[in-house]
Design a protein around this motif. Sequence first.
Motif, PDB file in Angstrom:
ATOM      1  N   TYR A 157       0.811  -1.213   0.000  1.00  0.00           N
ATOM      2  CA  TYR A 157       0.000   0.000   0.000  1.00  0.00           C
ATOM      3  C   TYR A 157       0.853   1.277   0.000  1.00  0.00           C
ATOM      4  CZ  TYR A 157       0.571  -0.144   5.149  1.00  0.00           C
ATOM      5  OH  TYR A 157       1.073  -0.194   6.425  1.00  0.00           O
ATOM      6  N   GLU A 160       0.596   2.120  -3.537  1.00  0.00           N
ATOM      7  CA  GLU A 160      -0.788   2.509  -3.812  1.00  0.00           C
ATOM      8  C   GLU A 160      -1.033   3.945  -3.363  1.00  0.00           C
ATOM      9  OE1 GLU A 160      -3.350  -0.299  -1.934  1.00  0.00           O
ATOM     10  OE2 GLU A 160      -2.268  -2.024  -2.735  1.00  0.00           O
ATOM     11  N   TYR A 208      -2.840   1.699 -12.462  1.00  0.00           N
ATOM     12  CA  TYR A 208      -2.354   3.006 -12.005  1.00  0.00           C
ATOM     13  C   TYR A 208      -1.582   3.723 -13.104  1.00  0.00           C
ATOM     14  CZ  TYR A 208      -3.682   2.775  -7.071  1.00  0.00           C
ATOM     15  OH  TYR A 208      -4.397   2.748  -5.903  1.00  0.00           O
TER      16      TYR A 208
END
Length: 438
Positions: A157, A160, A208
Amino acid sequence: MTAGLSAAWLINRSKLSVFVRPLALLVFPVLFFCYAPQCLGQSPLEIEQALQNDELAFALEASQRLLQSHQQTFASLSPTSFRLDKIQPNDDSLQMRHMRTLLDIYRFYERNYPEEGEYWLKMQGQCAILYQDSLTGSFFTSLRRCLSVRPEVMPSYFMEQYSERLLLAIESGQGRQEDWILNFCFLENLWLNLETWSPEQIPQAGVYRLRLAAALQKVIPSCAQLKEQFQAPLERDLMRPTDYRFLYTCMRLNGCQASDFRDSVLYRYPVVADEAYAARVAALEAMEQAQHLRALPWLERAIELEANPYFKAQDFLRLAELYRQISNFRTARLYVEYADETLPEWGQPFLFLAEMVAQSGPFCNFTPLEQKATKWLAIDFCEEAMNTNPALETEAIKLIQKYRKGMPTQEEVLFYGFQIGDSFPLRCWLESATRVRY
């Protein structure tokens, strides 16, 4: 607390013997915190002052208690609940002071306890995410440092949040285009090498990348504007490495067509930038255009400049793929072995070898039996990949099932006088022996 700091200062500077003074410095903070624990965790600026004054014994005791008080907060940190605190920029609240002090403490531990450096880097990243609304511009700097040093041990994460925050900055117009491109390139370098340390993140990284590319395409200069802005500085050799990175990345994102101007940028950028990422993306672009000979020196340059073994192993395997494309199997195998030596726990080089071995029959002037026997050796490499990295088991088993269909039959093995378990040598670039099976 001020009195405590003064006492520690006096002990440190007193004329006690060299034997007594260290003992006093060690015992004093313990006694102090036994009698005055209520002061701790409520005045992080005092710990900050202790760090600045090199009162390390005091600061370490204090930081341990402060860390304990934050343990529950960090334990609750998860990918779905990042923004636990709504602190405004320049907020001088107690929480903000805690955040600054925590970062100082984590950096102190990282510097002085290198054997635990990964843990303290991770804690810095968590702190940056927890207080990201307050860190503003330094959010990217803090997380980039964590992901630069050891990306393979950082939580998924982290990337992320980096991606989400960058997307938000682009869409809301926060910051400069040059900074957006810098952060995009940093993420892209991680994405290009995910296969070595976190292949399960590849699909999400692809999403992404598409989102960030689409957001950037709306705000960066067009191909014509880029040429107008940069052609004169390029011709006069006035470009900085950051200018090349911005220009080349914008041209790639915009899909600018091949031209003398674009080729000039492509050739100069990896040389001027003097970084592995620049050489890597230049090589990958050449590979996409099937220009293998042009890609070779750029990949070699990326390997020379790269320090991270995870990234370097991936580049070695890319170089092996280039040599396989031009049917230079012996050199390709050499670079596969370099990849394995660079990252022994990866296992992927053995799967690469398996595929290369299984396809090599027509290039080696093998007999029909030898051509089929290459599948035995390919299965050996698949088994080695599974033993090296159990995460590759599913992929390896699929390949084994495919290779079994091309193995010599029992009748063929017996006809040539072989028994199960016999050694079977293979010549050509393989120079290996496998075992008979059916």
